[in-house]
Design an enzyme around this catalytic site. Sequence first.
Site, mmCIF file in Angstrom:
data_model
loop_
_atom_site.group_PDB
_atom_site.id
_atom_site.type_symbol
_atom_site.label_atom_id
_atom_site.label_comp_id
_atom_site.label_asym_id
_atom_site.label_seq_id
_atom_site.Cartn_x
_atom_site.Cartn_y
_atom_site.Cartn_z
ATOM 1 N N ASN A 156 -2.127 11.479 -3.043
ATOM 2 C CA ASN A 156 -0.768 12.035 -3.142
ATOM 3 C C ASN A 156 -0.508 12.341 -4.241
ATOM 4 O OD1 ASN A 156 -0.453 9.663 -4.612
ATOM 5 N ND2 ASN A 156 -1.340 8.434 -2.492
ATOM 6 N N PHE A 204 5.794 -2.459 -3.672
ATOM 7 C CA PHE A 204 7.242 -1.586 -4.120
ATOM 8 C C PHE A 204 7.293 -0.915 -2.409
ATOM 9 C CE2 PHE A 204 7.909 -0.435 -7.643
ATOM 10 C CZ PHE A 204 7.239 -0.891 -8.809
ATOM 11 N N LYS A 210 8.790 -4.560 4.868
ATOM 12 C CA LYS A 210 7.831 -4.970 4.555
ATOM 13 C C LYS A 210 7.680 -6.161 3.712
ATOM 14 C CE LYS A 210 7.238 0.223 4.143
ATOM 15 N NZ LYS A 210 6.969 1.521 3.181
#
Length: 403
Positions: A212, A326, A340
């Site tokens: 990524n 994050f 989350k």
Amino acid sequence: MKKNFSNKEIVLGVTGSIAAYKACELASRLVELGAKVTPALTKSATELVGAASFEGITGRRAVTAMFEPLQNPEVEHIAVAQRADLFLIAPATANFIAKAAHGLADDWLSTTLLATKAPVLFAPAMNTNMYEHPATRENILTLKIRGCTFVGPDAGRLACGTVGPGRLIDPMAILEASAPLLRNQPDLKGKRIVMTSGGTQEPVDPVRYIGNRSSGKMGRAIAMEALARGANVTVIAGHSEAPLPYGALVIPVSTASEMAETAVGLAQECDVFIAAAAVADYRVDAPADTKRKKTGKSLTLTLVENPDVLGLVGAVRQGGQVLAGFAAETDDLIKNAKAKLEKKKLDLIVANEVHSPESGFGTDTTNAAILDRSGHVDKLPLLSKDELAERLLDRVVGLLNRS
Ligand code: CTP
């Protein structure tokens, strides 16, 4: 980290090692960070490097002789000893370390050092045998017991041709080691922080992987800030373009599974766990053992879900620990981040916009909000990643002090 240096009075003591020229770069970086630097060169140092270079870099008179300051009260040794926030001796020779250990005061630098109550950091540079000599080892131990700090030396090929420890460590490492000494109250002193950083790489075959766009910049900023606040930092590091701080214990990993295994092991023992890594959600099922060859047909890869590193750490979290993560989002930033935070049992989550030119993978700035368990959303202005790291750690400190 810049905050630690801004307007601080630093005496940069340069002693007679071949590495003395490297202290010019150190002086330059200190000035860049906003410190006020008084360079002081021993007699042997002046044989190796010019005082004029330090004067040009720091904008201050370089002290080179004991009695010269009488004409210049600004560098009178007691005045300098009293106003100093830090004494940085780089490079520090075996001789200067020995003098400091025994309280000898026979030149300006050693006299001023004896008269100061400021923290003292030594960055040794010398021949390997001199560094390993029991006398030097004992002197270093004496100074450490007395509260002085040492950084380095590095190992490598020395000017004398020997290979071993004795090289002056990189100026960046010296700055990192200086930072916590310049904080009056390092608010993370003694705290153990384990964090993930960078991006994972999932193999397709021995030469290819799925990765990524993580640059590792956010992780580096957090690690640097945590070290500057006195924490003991371990970084479980995936691939990263940004260099990680010297002061952190770095455990390199490649895949999400390796990251998960390492994190679960280490997280039990820490005070704070911060997940800043961009972890691949999927990996290739059964990657090939040998390089895949073109077949002239399309290639289908089966992907299987990876472990959720932060989720696993959240599931085994210990009482009193602080967990932060994050949420990298392109849309529904706050809603997704909240979900989350709850799912992964976090105390804090940084909701991070990742699809604009000023905020996202590889950028130096970020648009973010910090959410906590009580549902409070702290929407932040566009910040540098260094500033965001500072805000996040302010919140972490707040939670540690509450528990
Ligand atoms: N994370 C993790 N392990 C994973 C995936 C994510 O530890 N396998 C961590 C990240 O480091 C980050 C947080 O979980 O701190 C959220 O990561 P993000 O990629 O935003 O979300 P995901 O949980 O992967 O969910 P989704 O991709 O569906 O948005």
